[in-house]
Motif scaffolding. Structure first.
Motif, mmCIF file in Angstrom:
data_model
loop_
_atom_site.group_PDB
_atom_site.id
_atom_site.type_symbol
_atom_site.label_atom_id
_atom_site.label_comp_id
_atom_site.label_asym_id
_atom_site.label_seq_id
_atom_site.Cartn_x
_atom_site.Cartn_y
_atom_site.Cartn_z
ATOM 1 N N ASP A 161 0.736 -1.467 0.169
ATOM 2 C CA ASP A 161 -0.137 0.021 -0.286
ATOM 3 C C ASP A 161 0.952 1.166 -0.175
ATOM 4 O O ASP A 161 2.176 1.266 0.150
ATOM 5 C CB ASP A 161 -0.733 0.149 1.202
ATOM 6 C CG ASP A 161 -1.644 0.605 1.549
ATOM 7 O OD1 ASP A 161 -2.164 1.834 0.196
ATOM 8 O OD2 ASP A 161 -2.364 1.222 2.025
ATOM 9 N N TRP A 162 0.422 2.207 -1.104
ATOM 10 C CA TRP A 162 1.332 3.368 -0.929
ATOM 11 C C TRP A 162 0.631 4.383 0.371
ATOM 12 O O TRP A 162 0.750 5.515 0.253
ATOM 13 C CB TRP A 162 0.384 4.241 -1.895
ATOM 14 C CG TRP A 162 1.595 3.168 -3.371
ATOM 15 C CD1 TRP A 162 1.840 1.943 -3.907
ATOM 16 C CD2 TRP A 162 3.100 3.926 -3.340
ATOM 17 N NE1 TRP A 162 2.960 2.604 -4.122
ATOM 18 C CE2 TRP A 162 3.589 3.164 -4.626
ATOM 19 C CE3 TRP A 162 3.879 5.126 -3.215
ATOM 20 C CZ2 TRP A 162 4.835 3.182 -5.460
ATOM 21 C CZ3 TRP A 162 5.119 4.881 -3.764
ATOM 22 C CH2 TRP A 162 5.920 4.258 -4.730
ATOM 23 N N GLN A 163 -0.555 4.049 1.341
ATOM 24 C CA GLN A 163 -0.999 4.743 2.202
ATOM 25 C C GLN A 163 -1.483 6.293 1.270
ATOM 26 O O GLN A 163 -1.121 7.314 2.506
ATOM 27 C CB GLN A 163 0.380 5.081 3.774
ATOM 28 C CG GLN A 163 0.072 3.867 4.543
ATOM 29 C CD GLN A 163 1.386 3.249 3.985
ATOM 30 O OE1 GLN A 163 1.978 2.794 3.575
ATOM 31 N NE2 GLN A 163 1.112 1.482 4.701
ATOM 32 N N GLY A 164 -2.083 6.278 0.754
ATOM 33 C CA GLY A 164 -3.214 7.092 -0.034
ATOM 34 C C GLY A 164 -2.023 8.611 -0.607
ATOM 35 O O GLY A 164 -2.794 9.580 -1.267
ATOM 36 N N ILE A 165 -0.525 7.707 -0.456
ATOM 37 C CA ILE A 165 -0.377 8.494 -1.925
ATOM 38 C C ILE A 165 -0.046 7.803 -2.772
ATOM 39 O O ILE A 165 -0.018 7.665 -3.314
ATOM 40 C CB ILE A 165 1.685 8.782 -1.102
ATOM 41 C CG1 ILE A 165 1.835 9.139 0.000
ATOM 42 C CG2 ILE A 165 2.498 9.179 -1.857
ATOM 43 C CD1 ILE A 165 3.202 8.721 1.024
ATOM 44 N N ASN A 166 0.128 9.230 -3.992
ATOM 45 C CA ASN A 166 -0.084 9.065 -5.032
ATOM 46 C C ASN A 166 1.483 8.962 -5.587
ATOM 47 O O ASN A 166 2.066 9.679 -6.024
ATOM 48 C CB ASN A 166 -0.794 10.114 -6.330
ATOM 49 C CG ASN A 166 -1.196 9.582 -7.638
ATOM 50 O OD1 ASN A 166 -0.725 9.258 -7.812
ATOM 51 N ND2 ASN A 166 -1.824 10.821 -9.093
ATOM 52 N N PRO A 167 1.590 7.254 -6.656
ATOM 53 C CA PRO A 167 2.970 7.442 -7.257
ATOM 54 C C PRO A 167 3.445 8.432 -8.300
ATOM 55 O O PRO A 167 4.054 7.989 -8.663
ATOM 56 C CB PRO A 167 2.997 6.172 -7.315
ATOM 57 C CG PRO A 167 1.379 5.415 -7.267
ATOM 58 C CD PRO A 167 1.430 6.495 -6.926
ATOM 59 N N VAL A 168 2.364 8.201 -8.638
ATOM 60 C CA VAL A 168 2.974 9.705 -10.117
ATOM 61 C C VAL A 168 3.718 10.785 -9.747
ATOM 62 O O VAL A 168 3.455 11.419 -8.450
ATOM 63 C CB VAL A 168 1.892 9.722 -11.056
ATOM 64 C CG1 VAL A 168 1.854 10.374 -11.932
ATOM 65 C CG2 VAL A 168 0.517 8.554 -10.996
ATOM 66 N N THR A 169 4.852 11.128 -10.052
ATOM 67 C CA THR A 169 5.462 12.152 -9.565
ATOM 68 C C THR A 169 4.843 13.584 -10.165
ATOM 69 O O THR A 169 3.824 13.416 -12.081
ATOM 70 C CB THR A 169 7.310 12.191 -10.634
ATOM 71 O OG1 THR A 169 7.499 11.134 -9.924
ATOM 72 C CG2 THR A 169 7.460 13.282 -10.272
ATOM 73 N N ARG A 170 4.606 14.178 -9.654
ATOM 74 C CA ARG A 170 4.433 15.520 -10.247
ATOM 75 C C ARG A 170 4.844 17.181 -10.029
ATOM 76 O O ARG A 170 5.443 17.244 -8.538
ATOM 77 C CB ARG A 170 3.054 15.655 -9.008
ATOM 78 C CG ARG A 170 2.187 15.068 -8.960
ATOM 79 C CD ARG A 170 0.641 15.788 -8.435
ATOM 80 N NE ARG A 170 -0.443 14.461 -8.158
ATOM 81 C CZ ARG A 170 -1.210 13.790 -9.612
ATOM 82 N NH1 ARG A 170 -1.554 15.001 -10.802
ATOM 83 N NH2 ARG A 170 -1.728 13.146 -8.959
ATOM 84 N N VAL A 171 5.049 17.462 -10.708
ATOM 85 C CA VAL A 171 5.445 18.927 -11.162
ATOM 86 C C VAL A 171 5.145 20.297 -11.020
ATOM 87 O O VAL A 171 4.434 20.011 -12.176
ATOM 88 C CB VAL A 171 6.920 18.657 -12.622
ATOM 89 C CG1 VAL A 171 7.886 20.253 -12.492
ATOM 90 C CG2 VAL A 171 7.662 17.328 -12.302
ATOM 91 N N ALA A 172 5.464 21.076 -10.687
ATOM 92 C CA ALA A 172 4.772 22.522 -10.496
ATOM 93 C C ALA A 172 5.043 23.103 -11.939
ATOM 94 O O ALA A 172 6.494 22.810 -12.224
ATOM 95 C CB ALA A 172 5.399 23.195 -9.133
ATOM 96 N N LYS A 173 3.992 23.870 -12.295
ATOM 97 C CA LYS A 173 4.805 24.589 -13.805
ATOM 98 C C LYS A 173 5.066 25.318 -13.016
ATOM 99 O O LYS A 173 5.105 26.658 -12.525
ATOM 100 C CB LYS A 173 3.580 24.759 -14.019
ATOM 101 C CG LYS A 173 3.138 25.511 -15.386
ATOM 102 C CD LYS A 173 1.906 25.842 -15.588
ATOM 103 C CE LYS A 173 2.063 26.539 -17.355
ATOM 104 N NZ LYS A 173 0.394 27.287 -17.304
ATOM 105 N N PRO A 174 5.886 25.711 -14.349
ATOM 106 C CA PRO A 174 7.021 27.000 -14.120
ATOM 107 C C PRO A 174 5.852 28.360 -14.169
ATOM 108 O O PRO A 174 5.680 28.811 -15.064
ATOM 109 C CB PRO A 174 8.223 26.645 -14.913
ATOM 110 C CG PRO A 174 8.557 25.514 -15.893
ATOM 111 C CD PRO A 174 6.742 25.128 -15.149
ATOM 112 N N ASP A 175 6.913 29.041 -13.932
ATOM 113 C CA ASP A 175 6.318 30.569 -14.057
ATOM 114 C C ASP A 175 6.026 31.324 -15.093
ATOM 115 O O ASP A 175 5.331 32.125 -15.356
ATOM 116 C CB ASP A 175 6.377 31.887 -12.331
ATOM 117 C CG ASP A 175 5.674 31.325 -10.834
ATOM 118 O OD1 ASP A 175 4.913 29.958 -11.112
ATOM 119 O OD2 ASP A 175 6.264 31.376 -10.181
#
Length: 61
Positions: free
Chosen positions: A30-44
């Motif tokens: 189990d991932w304990q509610g963590i989404n394993p997909v990497t998320r990257v913040a959009k550059p400003d």
């Protein structure tokens, strides 16, 4: 399986494939509610193709 492992240590590589599979399944259960997909913040400073203010020029007649 747990009682068997407590009595005598057997290296993981020497376990049967079935036992290795059981251990591997317990470890990655189990991932304990963590989404394993990497998320990257959009550059400003990136270029945005969206219009900031949508203006309908045809309706202003």
């Amino acid at each position: 399986m747990i009682d068997f492992m407590a009595d005598k240590f057997i290296p993981f590589e020497k376990l049967s494939k079935k036992e290795q599979r059981k251990i591997n399944l317990m470890k990655r259960r189990d991932w304990q509610g963590i989404n394993p997909v990497t998320r990257v913040a959009k550059p400003d400073n990136s270029y945005s193709r969206k219009q900031k203010h949508k203006t309908d020029y045809l309706s202003e007649e």
